[in-house]
Design an enzyme around this catalytic site. Structure first.
Site, PDB file in Angstrom:
ATOM      1  N   LEU A 300     -21.236 -15.264 124.135  1.00 41.63           N
ATOM      2  CA  LEU A 300     -20.561 -15.902 125.469  1.00 41.63           C
ATOM      3  C   LEU A 300     -22.251 -16.667 126.332  1.00 41.63           C
ATOM      4  CD1 LEU A 300     -18.048 -14.067 126.752  1.00 41.63           C
ATOM      5  CD2 LEU A 300     -17.616 -16.853 126.077  1.00 41.63           C
ATOM      6  N   GLN A 354     -26.706 -14.032 117.404  1.00 40.24           N
ATOM      7  CA  GLN A 354     -26.254 -15.092 117.557  1.00 40.24           C
ATOM      8  C   GLN A 354     -27.627 -16.294 117.506  1.00 40.24           C
ATOM      9  OE1 GLN A 354     -23.277 -18.029 119.861  1.00 40.24           O
ATOM     10  NE2 GLN A 354     -22.203 -18.113 117.828  1.00 40.24           N
ATOM     11  N   CYS A 386     -21.519 -25.123 118.383  1.00 37.28           N
ATOM     12  CA  CYS A 386     -21.738 -24.838 120.106  1.00 37.28           C
ATOM     13  C   CYS A 386     -22.006 -26.569 120.169  1.00 37.28           C
ATOM     14  CB  CYS A 386     -23.159 -24.878 120.665  1.00 37.28           C
ATOM     15  SG  CYS A 386     -23.574 -25.026 122.300  1.00 37.28           S
ATOM     16  N   GLY A 510      -9.798 -19.095 119.756  1.00 35.88           N
ATOM     17  CA  GLY A 510      -8.915 -20.227 121.022  1.00 35.88           C
ATOM     18  C   GLY A 510      -7.993 -19.688 121.257  1.00 35.88           C
ATOM     19  N   ASP A 511      -7.653 -20.090 123.076  1.00 35.51           N
ATOM     20  CA  ASP A 511      -7.367 -19.976 123.415  1.00 35.51           C
ATOM     21  C   ASP A 511      -5.813 -18.475 123.790  1.00 35.51           C
ATOM     22  OD1 ASP A 511      -6.889 -22.702 124.768  1.00 35.51           O
ATOM     23  OD2 ASP A 511      -5.828 -23.262 123.863  1.00 35.51           O
ATOM     24  N   ARG A 535     -12.868 -16.815 126.766  1.00 37.35           N
ATOM     25  CA  ARG A 535     -12.488 -17.350 128.035  1.00 37.35           C
ATOM     26  C   ARG A 535     -12.179 -15.820 128.706  1.00 37.35           C
ATOM     27  NH1 ARG A 535     -10.881 -22.260 128.715  1.00 37.35           N
ATOM     28  NH2 ARG A 535      -9.926 -22.888 127.221  1.00 37.35           N
TER      29      ARG A 535
END
Length: 668
Positions: A300, A354, A386, A510-511, A535
Site C-alpha cells: 500500500l 515490491q 499498478c 480484491g474486495d 483497503r
C-alpha cells in the site's frame, strides 16, 4: 450467476425492496439503524463516497494521473479525484541543533565554529517549541519503550529523560550512538550502508550478475529479431555481410572497424544463444516461500509505511510488503527510495519488497542492489498491476500486462541476480475491462519463468477500484495455473526445472472486507493458496483477528483508540519525537485516518457486513469518541491526532489525497 444471486440476496429480494423503498437507503448505501442516523441540516448535502483509492504516492502523481473539478447544477465546483498538487511538507525548526550534539557531546562535531548548525544547547532549548502535552503519552513513549531516546535534546518530550539540574540526558541503557546505530536500537532492519549507497550514487556498484543476464537476454532477443527477417536481409547486415574475395570493395577505415566490431559482437551473441538456448538459464536455487493460508497485507503506497505494517503484524498479519519502490531511483541510490525497504524485526520472515520497473535492465539492477544491500527480505515482488497513469505511460506497473514478453524478461533477470531470494509478481486481470488476459499470461509464467508466487487482483486497470472484483475469474485463473503447472512438470524442462512439491503459490486479491469474504474465497477453490487484503485492512486493521476467531468483532471506540495509540507509538519510534518527526507522525496519522474513519461500527448497522463500496448516511456513534472517529472532516482527524502528538502547530498543513476527503460535496 452465483455471484449475482449472492448480491441480490444481500440487498434483498424485489418484494422487500418495494416495501422499504420509502424508508430504507438506496442500493450502495450502508443500512444504519434509524436511531443513529443524523438528519441533514438545511443546505447540507448527503455524503457521497469516492472509492477510487489508487494508493498512489505523491511522488508519482502529476497532471497525468487525472482528477477533475466538474461543475454541478449550481455551478459550484464538484470535488472529485485526487489532489494532484498537494504539498504536505512540514515546516522545519528555525534553529537546528547540530546533529553531532543531539546527545550532548560537543567534541563530536569536526566542523567547529564553521558548522552551520547551533552548538549552544541552552540557546537551542530557549528557542525550542513547547513540549508536547498529551494525556495518552504523558512522557516520551520512545524512551519508555526503548530505554533510550534517539532524538536526545531535540525530543518534544525532553523533560521525561533530562536531568534539569545538570542538563544531562538520562538513559536506561548504555548506548553509544556511534558504536550501535540508532536504527538497530529501534529494532529496524534493511538499512543500506552509507558506503553501498555512495557506490550506487557514484555508479561504482558492480552489477556483475546483472551484466551477465542482460547479455544472455540480449542474445535471445537478437536471435528472435534475426529469425523474423528474410535470410537475404540477415546476410546483408553489416555485421554478417559476406565479402567476395575476388572483388575489391573500398571501405573507409572507420566503417571497416565498426563493421568488424559489430560482426564480433553478433558472433559473441550467437555463441551465448547457442550455449543457453536449451536451458532455463535464469534458474537459481531459492529459499522456500510459504504463503499457504497466510494472512497477507497488500503493498500500500503512502499508507503502507513501516508503523502501519508493524501494527498489522501485532494484529495478526503473517506477510507484509514494502511500499512500491521505483527501480531507477533504487539503482541511483536515492535516499527516499531506499527508505522503503526498511522493515521492523517483527516483519521478518514474511516481508517482501515490491519494485516497479519498465525494462529488464532496471529490474535486474534493482534486484541485485537489493539482494546485496539488505538481508531481511523473504521475496522481491514485481508490480505489474499498478494502474497509475504516470507509471503506465512509462511502461511500468500494469503496462507490463500489455507486453508479457517484457514482463517475463524482467522476472527472469530478477530471478538470476537475487541470490536465494524468491521472485514473485502481482498482476491484474488485464488493462481493459471485458478483455482479461491473466489466464493466458499465467501459462507463460509457468513455462517461461521461475516465479515463486503470483498474486492476481480481480480487476482490470480500467476498472481501478470502483467495481467489484471478479473472483469467478480469479478462481478460473487458479485452475488454469495448476493445469499448466501439471503439464509443464511432464516436459523435460519441467522435470529438471521445477520441484512438483514446491508449486507456484497463487494468491487472490480484491474486495476482502471481513472474515467471511476471506474464508469464502480461500475455501472456494483449493488451487488458491491465500487471500490478500488491501483497503479492508486499512478500514478495519483488526480484520485478521476476525479471521483467526472466525467471528465479527464489534470494537468499541476505546478499543479502536488503543489501535490508534499503537500506531502513534510505532510512528514516533520510527520517525522520531523531534519537531519534524512529530510533524511527520501527524501527517501519516491523518493519511491513515482517511481510511480508518470509513469503518461503520457493527452495533449501529441494520445489516452487516458493510461492503467496501457502500457508503453510510450521516450517522452518529454510540458515544462521542465513536462519532469523532467516523467523521469525514479533516479537522476532526487532526483533532484526534492532538490526543497523541499534542496541540497542532499553526504551521501544520495536511491536504487529503482525495479532494473529497473520502466523501464528496464538502464545502470545507
Amino acid at each position: 450467476m452465483e455471484q449475482n444471486a449472492e448480491k441480490r440476496s444481500i440487498v434483498g429480494d424485489d418484494n422487500s425492496t418495494v416495501k422499504r423503498q420509502d424508508t430504507s437507503p438506496s442500493k450502495g448505501i450502508a443500512h444504519i439503524k434509524p436511531e443513529y442516523i443524523v438528519p441533514l441540516k438545511q443546505n447540507e448535502n448527503q455524503k457521497v463516497a469516492i472509492y477510487d483509492e489508487e494508493m498512489s504516492s505523491d511522488r508519482m502523481t502529476n497532471e497525468f494521473a487525472g482528477g477533475t473539478n466538474k461543475k454541478n447544477k449550481n455551478g459550484r465546483g464538484k470535488k472529485r479525484g485526487q489532489n494532484k498538487n498537494r504539498d504536505n511538507r512540514q515546516v522545519k525548526e528555525q534553529n537546528v541543533l547540530c546533529p553531532r550534539l543531539i546527545h550532548g557531546d560537543i567534541s563530536k562535531c569536526s566542523f567547529g565554529d564553521n558548522c552551520r548548525f547551533v552548538h549552544d544547547i541552552n540557546l537551542y532549548l530557549s528557542t525550542k517549541k513547547p513540549e508536547v502535552e498529551s494525556n495518552i503519552f504523558p512522557s516520551c513513549p520512545v524512551f519508555n519503550s526503548l530505554g533510550f531516546c534517539p532524538m536526545g535534546f531535540k525530543c518534544r518530550f525532553l523533560s521525561s529523560h533530562l536531568n534539569k539540574e545538570d542538563n544531562i540526558l538520562i538513559s536506561k541503557k548504555e548506548i553509544d550512538p556511534d558504536a550501535q546505530t540508532i536504527w538497530s536500537v529501534k529494532g529496524e532492519v534493511n538499512h543500506i550502508s552509507p558506503e553501498r549507497k555512495l557506490d550506487l550514487i557514484k555508479r561504482r556498484f558492480p552489477f556483475t550478475k546483472s551484466n551477465e543476464i542482460l547479455e544472455i537476454i540480449d542474445s535471445f532477443q537478437q536471435e528472435c529479431r534475426d529469425s523474423m527477417k528474410p535470410e537475404e536481409e540477415v546476410e546483408s547486415t553489416p555485421q554478417l555481410k559476406k565479402q567476395d574475395p575476388d572483388v575489391e570493395q573500398p571501405v573507409a577505415p572507420q566503417v571497416e572497424q565498426r563493421n568488424k566490431e559489430l560482426s564480433e559482437h553478433r558472433m559473441k551473441q550467437r555463441e551465448v544463444y547457442l550455449k543457453y538456448k536449451d536451458t532455463r538459464y535464469f534458474a537459481q536455487e531459492k529459499k522456500p516461500l510459504d504463503l499457504y493460508h497466510k494472512k497477507i497485507v497488500s503493498p500500500l503506497t503512502t499508507v503502507g509505511n513501516l508503523p502501519y505494517r508493524r501494527l498489522m503484524r501485532k494484529l495478526g498479519a503473517d506477510v507484509t510488503y514494502s511500499e512500491m519502490a521505483l527501480a531507477v531511483p533504487l539503482i541511483q541510490g536515492t535516499n527516499s527510495e531506499w527508505a522503503l525497504p526498511k522493515a521492523h524485526t517483527s516483519e521478518f520472515p514474511g516481508f517482501g519488497v515490491q519494485v516497479a520497473c519498465s525494462k529488464a535492465w532496471q529490474a535486474a539492477k534493482a534486484a541485485e542492489a537489493l539482494a546485496n544491500s539488505v538481508s531481511e527480505i523473504s521475496e522481491i515482488n514485481l508490480n505489474s498491476g499498478c494502474p497509475i497513469d504516470l507509471l503506465y505511460r512509462q511502461g511500468s506497473g500494469s503496462a507490463l500486462l500489455d507486453n508479457p514478453a517484457r514482463m517475463i524478461r524482467c522476472l527472469n533477470a530478477m530471478n538470476y541476480v537475487s541470490k536465494d531470494i524468491p521472485i514473485t509478481v502481482k498482476i491484474r486481470t488485464g488493462t481493459k475491462e471485458g478483455h482479461p488476459i491473466a489466464e493466458g499470461l499465467v501459462k507463460r509464467l509457468v513455462n517461461e519463468t521461475d516465479v515463486a508466487a503470483i498474486t492476481l487482483h480481480g480487476r482490470s486497470r480500467q476498472q481501478r477500484y470502483t467495481k467489484s472484483a471478479d473472483w469467478d475469474y480469479v478462481s478460473q485463473v487458479a485452475d488454469t495455473l495448476r493445469s499448466a503447472e501439471a503439464d509443464f512438470i511432464e516436459t523435460e524442462q519441467g522435470k529438471e526445472g521445477r520441484d512438483s512439491k514446491n508449486r507456484i503459490q497463487f494468491v487472490g486479491n480484491g474486495d476482502v472486507n471481513n472474515f467471511e469474504d476471506w474464508y469464502r474465497y480461500l475455501n472456494g477453490n483449493e488451487n488458491i493458496d491465500s487471500v490478500m487484503v488491501a483497503r479492508g485492512a486499512l478500514i478495519k486493521p483488526w480484520i485478521f483477528e476476525e479471521v483467526e476467531s472466525q467471528q465479527y468483532l464489534d470494537k468499541t471506540s476505546t478499543e479502536r483508540l488503543d489501535i490508534l495509540r499503537d500506531y502513534a507509538q510505532f510512528s514516533m519510534e520510527h520517525w522520531g519525537t523531534d519537531e519534524y518527526g512529530i510533524s511527520q507522525c501527524r501527517r501519516f496519522f491523518c493519511e491513515f485516518m482517511s481510511f480508518f474513519h470509513r469503518y461503520v461500527p457493527m452495533g449501529i448497522c441494520e445489516r452487516y457486513p458493510v461492503k467496501l463500496n457502500e457508503r453510510p448516511p450521516n450517522w452518529c456513534g454510540r458515544d462521542e469518541l465513536e462519532t469523532l472517529m467516523g467523521s469525514t472532516d479533516v479537522n476532526d482527524w487532526i483533532k484526534l491526532s492532538d490526543l497523541f502528538f499534542g496541540k497542532t502547530d499553526e504551521n501544520f498543513v495536511f491536504v487529503p489525497k482525495h479532494k473529497s476527503s473520502s466523501y464528496a460535496n464538502r464545502d470545507s
